[in-house]
Write an enzyme that holds these catalytic residues in place. Sequence first.
Site, PDB file in Angstrom:
ATOM      1  N   LYS A   1       1.010  -1.176   0.034  1.00 49.60           N
ATOM      2  CA  LYS A   1       0.019  -0.003  -0.067  1.00 49.60           C
ATOM      3  C   LYS A   1       0.952   1.128   0.084  1.00 49.60           C
ATOM      4  O   LYS A   1       2.247   1.013   0.472  1.00 49.60           O
ATOM      5  CB  LYS A   1      -0.911   0.020   1.224  1.00 49.60           C
ATOM      6  CG  LYS A   1      -2.161   0.770   1.184  1.00 49.60           C
ATOM      7  CD  LYS A   1      -3.384   0.041   0.158  1.00 49.60           C
ATOM      8  CE  LYS A   1      -4.437   0.919   0.110  1.00 49.60           C
ATOM      9  NZ  LYS A   1      -5.425  -0.074  -0.371  1.00 49.60           N
TER      10      LYS A   1
ATOM     11  N   ASN B   1     -15.873   6.096  -5.385  1.00 54.38           N
ATOM     12  CA  ASN B   1     -15.727   4.845  -6.101  1.00 54.38           C
ATOM     13  C   ASN B   1     -16.539   3.855  -5.512  1.00 54.38           C
ATOM     14  O   ASN B   1     -17.383   2.963  -6.183  1.00 54.38           O
ATOM     15  CB  ASN B   1     -14.188   4.742  -6.347  1.00 54.38           C
ATOM     16  CG  ASN B   1     -14.236   3.320  -7.290  1.00 54.38           C
ATOM     17  OD1 ASN B   1     -14.409   2.326  -6.891  1.00 54.38           O
ATOM     18  ND2 ASN B   1     -13.832   3.828  -8.480  1.00 54.38           N
TER      19      ASN B   1
HETATM   20  P1  NAD Z   1     -13.250   7.834  -2.870  1.00 51.37           P
HETATM   21  O1  NAD Z   1     -12.079   8.935  -2.733  1.00 51.37           O
HETATM   22  O2  NAD Z   1     -13.608   7.551  -4.261  1.00 51.37           O
HETATM   23  O3  NAD Z   1     -14.542   8.064  -1.844  1.00 51.37           O
HETATM   24  C1  NAD Z   1     -14.676   8.209  -0.554  1.00 51.37           C
HETATM   25  C2  NAD Z   1     -15.893   8.574  -0.052  1.00 51.37           C
HETATM   26  O4  NAD Z   1     -15.856   8.685   1.162  1.00 51.37           O
HETATM   27  C3  NAD Z   1     -16.333   9.924  -0.568  1.00 51.37           C
HETATM   28  O5  NAD Z   1     -17.522   9.980  -1.119  1.00 51.37           O
HETATM   29  C4  NAD Z   1     -15.989  11.121   0.626  1.00 51.37           C
HETATM   30  O6  NAD Z   1     -17.007  12.115   0.661  1.00 51.37           O
HETATM   31  C5  NAD Z   1     -16.406   9.877   1.708  1.00 51.37           C
HETATM   32  N1  NAD Z   1     -16.082  10.307   2.974  1.00 51.37           N
HETATM   33  C6  NAD Z   1     -14.880  10.921   3.235  1.00 51.37           C
HETATM   34  N2  NAD Z   1     -15.026  11.148   4.569  1.00 51.37           N
HETATM   35  C7  NAD Z   1     -16.196  10.903   5.235  1.00 51.37           C
HETATM   36  C8  NAD Z   1     -17.103  11.009   6.244  1.00 51.37           C
HETATM   37  N3  NAD Z   1     -16.472  11.544   7.301  1.00 51.37           N
HETATM   38  N4  NAD Z   1     -18.188  10.469   6.432  1.00 51.37           N
HETATM   39  C9  NAD Z   1     -18.928   9.995   5.305  1.00 51.37           C
HETATM   40  N5  NAD Z   1     -18.039   9.768   4.138  1.00 51.37           N
HETATM   41  C10 NAD Z   1     -16.880  10.300   3.962  1.00 51.37           C
HETATM   42  O7  NAD Z   1     -12.805   6.287  -2.203  1.00 51.37           O
HETATM   43  P2  NAD Z   1     -13.053   4.961  -2.562  1.00 51.37           P
HETATM   44  O8  NAD Z   1     -11.981   4.411  -3.436  1.00 51.37           O
HETATM   45  O9  NAD Z   1     -14.515   4.787  -2.820  1.00 51.37           O
HETATM   46  O10 NAD Z   1     -12.360   4.224  -0.991  1.00 51.37           O
HETATM   47  C11 NAD Z   1     -13.482   4.161   0.005  1.00 51.37           C
HETATM   48  C12 NAD Z   1     -12.917   3.060   0.949  1.00 51.37           C
HETATM   49  O11 NAD Z   1     -12.869   1.777   0.054  1.00 51.37           O
HETATM   50  C13 NAD Z   1     -11.369   3.223   1.381  1.00 51.37           C
HETATM   51  O12 NAD Z   1     -11.365   2.523   2.628  1.00 51.37           O
HETATM   52  C14 NAD Z   1     -10.747   2.401   0.302  1.00 51.37           C
HETATM   53  O13 NAD Z   1      -9.523   1.976   0.893  1.00 51.37           O
HETATM   54  C15 NAD Z   1     -11.667   1.275   0.253  1.00 51.37           C
HETATM   55  N6  NAD Z   1     -11.434   0.403  -1.287  1.00 51.37           N
HETATM   56  C16 NAD Z   1     -11.234   1.038  -2.335  1.00 51.37           C
HETATM   57  C17 NAD Z   1     -11.169   0.289  -3.589  1.00 51.37           C
HETATM   58  C18 NAD Z   1     -10.997   0.953  -4.805  1.00 51.37           C
HETATM   59  O14 NAD Z   1     -11.113   0.381  -5.817  1.00 51.37           O
HETATM   60  N7  NAD Z   1     -11.167   2.283  -5.147  1.00 51.37           N
HETATM   61  C19 NAD Z   1     -10.961  -0.995  -3.312  1.00 51.37           C
HETATM   62  C20 NAD Z   1     -10.936  -1.582  -2.219  1.00 51.37           C
HETATM   63  C21 NAD Z   1     -11.202  -0.887  -1.053  1.00 51.37           C
END
Ligand code: NAD
Length: 426
Positions: A116, A231
């Site tokens: 990571k 996402n």
């Molecule tokens: P992203 O940046 O696309 O979206 C994050 C979302 O969380 C946004 O809508 C943001 O507004 C929201 N957010 C931030 N702070 C917040 C709060 N205090 N309360 C409510 N919502 C809040 O990120 P992502 O890629 O969707 O990742 C989200 C989670 O999923 C993370 O833990 C990431 O590690 C995990 N993840 C992502 C992927 C991927 O393919 N993108 C894969 C596996 C795991």
Amino acid sequence: MTTKTTTTEAGHHQNSMFDAVLARLDFAAKIYGLSDDVANVLRSPQKQVKVYLPVLMDNGKMQVFEGFRTIHSTVLGPSKGGIRYGMDVCDDEVKALSAWMTFKCAVANLPYGGAKGGIKCDPRALSVSELERLTKAYTTALADVFGPNKDIPAPDMGTSGREMAWIVDAYNKVHNGNFPGVVTGKPVGLGGSQGRDAATGRGVMVATLAALKKMNLDFKKVTAAVQGFGNVGLNAARLLSEQGIKICAIGDHTATFWNEKGIDIQAAIRYTKENGGILKGFTGGVEIKNTDLLTSNVDVLVPAALQNVITEEVAVKIKAKLIIEGANGPTVAEADHILQEKGIIVVPDILANSGGVTVSYFEWVQNNYGHYWTEDEVNAKHDISMNEAFEHVWNNGQKYKTTMRIGAYITALKKVELGIKARGNF
Ligand code: NAD
């Protein structure tokens, strides 16, 4: 084993995400009967790199940013894991997320280890050209760490296909060639895969349906709440609603909404597209407090934003019967036993959000092969893979009379243990 932590006595470890990993690892190792030698290998990452990145800002001044990359394991293959941009990014967080990637790739049966990375920055406060310079500075500093057969980044919180395209460009320049497989989550047309963008959300949807089936619940009759509309959250909410699941609550960092009749997810998506990616001002529900979403009266809870949101206090109040961990580490280790005692099924992060890395693997295979699949082909392969992983985890949970989380760790430990033993010592 040098462990002092179990899931029931983990109160000392509230602030460290890596300790949360160790708490689950040690607990699973004990139930499974993993040797101390193998457990000790997994209790530390293989490599941690920290870089300081001087970047020219738009105002003509230089700013130095901290960048991180941790490779937890390369036992099962090149290390794989996303890059996160955020102000909370630190050694501990990156180390924890790298270990989860090792276990996630093993659960998903991929020929990868775990890594990571991240940069401590506020991506929303930087201009696009500042972000580009920062991303390329980070890639150049880590150009010897990354590699299509060494260490392969991907998007995570705060990054997307745009940053992945910058990474491949900077890496290609340093190494003077064309290496699309050095990073996944690239835009389609630049070596990206069809279906990658929505893959993590798709995995959440497939895992939800699989769990509801085990619970004998008709998914046309269940309600859900999704925290996070990026996402993972947006695509999970969209795909779950397309399956007929009523999404009663959604939220992001700007606002949270509740609608008992079900939120029109397509309208919410349109709204965020027109309003700079945020939900604030959306009128498709009544505004509620951020934390109330987690304890709202729904059947399925999908935390898909931040880590450590399901604390002990929140766990006590959760009404959902099923939690699908779209985010990494949304539940603190201390809350595991509370959820277990309440009979709540938790599909753990290392299984529930593994759809992203699974389709990242498909992207890498297509890059290596030089031949590209249709979205239907990618989705079909993904769904098979996710359902198989779900079954393995479920069966290990049943076999060892434990939760799905510990079942997932045991599934991973079995694979990594085999790899460590087969490789021998030096
Ligand atoms: P992203 O940046 O696309 O979206 C994050 C979302 O969380 C946004 O809508 C943001 O507004 C929201 N957010 C931030 N702070 C917040 C709060 N205090 N309360 C409510 N919502 C809040 O990120 P992502 O890629 O969707 O990742 C989200 C989670 O999923 C993370 O833990 C990431 O590690 C995990 N993840 C992502 C992927 C991927 O393919 N993108 C894969 C596996 C795991």
